[in-house]
Design a protein around this motif. Structure first.
Motif, PDB file in Angstrom:
ATOM      1  N   SER A 154       0.867  -1.081  -0.042  1.00 25.77           N
ATOM      2  CA  SER A 154      -0.071   0.190   0.057  1.00 25.77           C
ATOM      3  C   SER A 154       0.853   1.187   0.201  1.00 25.77           C
ATOM      4  N   TRP A 155       1.856   1.336   0.784  1.00 27.14           N
ATOM      5  CA  TRP A 155       2.815   2.162   0.777  1.00 27.14           C
ATOM      6  C   TRP A 155       3.419   2.467  -0.480  1.00 27.14           C
ATOM      7  N   ILE A 198      -7.380  -1.015  -3.687  1.00 27.76           N
ATOM      8  CA  ILE A 198      -7.340  -0.614  -2.292  1.00 27.76           C
ATOM      9  C   ILE A 198      -8.507  -1.379  -1.498  1.00 27.76           C
ATOM     10  N   CYS A 212       1.475   9.194  -5.874  1.00 33.37           N
ATOM     11  CA  CYS A 212       1.454  10.471  -5.295  1.00 33.37           C
ATOM     12  C   CYS A 212       2.842  11.293  -5.332  1.00 33.37           C
ATOM     13  N   CYS A 236       1.227   3.943  -3.004  1.00 38.30           N
ATOM     14  CA  CYS A 236       0.790   5.377  -2.759  1.00 38.30           C
ATOM     15  C   CYS A 236       1.998   6.189  -3.189  1.00 38.30           C
ATOM     16  N   LEU A 259      -4.092   7.706  -1.758  1.00 42.10           N
ATOM     17  CA  LEU A 259      -4.041   7.295  -3.047  1.00 42.10           C
ATOM     18  C   LEU A 259      -5.128   7.450  -3.857  1.00 42.10           C
ATOM     19  N   CYS A 269      -2.519   5.416   3.625  1.00 41.67           N
ATOM     20  CA  CYS A 269      -2.039   5.402   2.238  1.00 41.67           C
ATOM     21  C   CYS A 269      -3.146   5.207   1.490  1.00 41.67           C
ATOM     22  N   SER A 270      -4.041   4.301   1.703  1.00 37.72           N
ATOM     23  CA  SER A 270      -5.195   4.094   0.738  1.00 37.72           C
ATOM     24  C   SER A 270      -6.024   5.418   0.728  1.00 37.72           C
TER      25      SER A 270
END
Length: 296
Positions: free
Chosen positions: A120-121, A232, A128, A124, A208, A204-205
């Motif tokens: 997830s990180w 996600i 981003c 992201c 994102l 992070c979700s």
């Protein structure tokens, strides 16, 4: 009793049965569910490893985490046949077999928790901050981050095998009340670790989703925003559905009024649910990489 004097036979047999008392009866539900998890987890993660290692024309940074996650899941599922055998036959298994099986499951369960958070990180950061030099440099350290995950997971779980235990409480392999993880300090450390990783995943979700919604590429339909949302949702659902019940039960063990046989049953059930993540993680692979989606 072999060559032992007849007077010693009752004493030896009594000691053997007191240290290893099988359960009352087999548990068909546990047998069936663990068998399903083992079969799906083994097949899907072997397929995932084959795709990532042999079929990917481009090896992205995210797949480094996914390869490690697949290995972690495979190590978890190879411990499940012992549980299947136990719940089907109720044999008198040795203490070391039971403890090593539990250790392998716990180690790879927390490895999966860390690696799902890393995925997830990574996604992201890629969306981003796609051009940020420091972020790009950090993302390139994926191999070392995974090594750190394995080291931290081992450091947090291997002491379960060496800690002092109440040997008189060992009555059955997987039906005994958990000793190490229900100790106050250990339990709170596990819950704190899970809460921090859950917070990281949720942040992070959110970031994102926000970045995708605001991006010109999404407005022009140059990227598949529906797929990103599905990724996600899959990650967060697996994370919460598999691991939150287990940690809530650990919290309940710290409340004296809740100590009961029902709580022990809830622990065994939530441990089974946590094990199911090994069969569900391929959903994260499917939604997180274009390569995997093309190959399926």
């Amino acid at each position: 009793c072999g060559n032992l004097p007849q007077l010693l036979c009752p004493m030896v047999l009594s000691e053997m049965t007191s240290n290893c008392t099988p359960g009352v009866s087999a548990v068909p539900v546990f047998v069936g569910l663990y068998t399903i998890i083992f079969t799906l987890g083994l097949v899907l993660n072997l397929v995932a490893l084959y795709i990532f290692c042999c079929c990917s024309s481009v090896c992205s940074l995210t797949t480094v985490y996914m390869k490690n996650l697949a290995v972690s899941d495979l190590l978890l599922v190879v411990s499940l046949p012992v549980r299947i055998y136990y719940y089907s036959k109720q044999p008198c298994l040795g203490r070391q077999v039971c403890e090593l099986t539990g250790l392998l499951l716990l180690l790879n369960m927390y490895g999966s928790i860390f690696l799902l958070t890393c995925i997830s990180w990574d996604r992201c950061m890629a969306v981003c901050f796609p051009m940020h030099a420091r972020v790009k440099a950090l993302r390139k350290q994926a191999k070392y981050i995974c090594l750190g995950v394995w080291l931290v997971s081992c450091a947090g779980t291997v002491p379960t095998y060496f800690t002092q235990k109440d040997h008189n409480n060992f009555t059955s392999c997987f039906d005994s009340r958990p000793q190490y993880v229900t100790q106050r300090g250990v339990s709170f450390a596990m819950m704190f670790c899970f809460a921090v990783l859950l917070l990281v995943m949720m942040l992070c979700s959110w970031a994102l989703l926000r970045a995708v919604r605001r991006s010109a590429a999404a407005r022009m339909e140059l990227v598949n925003s529906a797929k990103i949302r599905s990724m996600i949702v899959a990650n967060v659902t697996i994370f919460l559905g598999c691991f939150l019940p287990f940690h809530l039960v650990l919290l309940c063990y710290q409340v004296q009024d809740l100590q009961s046989e029902a709580l022990d049953v809830a622990y065994r059930c939530t441990l089974l649910v946590a094990s199911a993540n090994a069969a569900l993680d391929p959903l994260a692979y499917y939604f997180a990489t274009e390569t995997f989606q093309r190959m399926m």
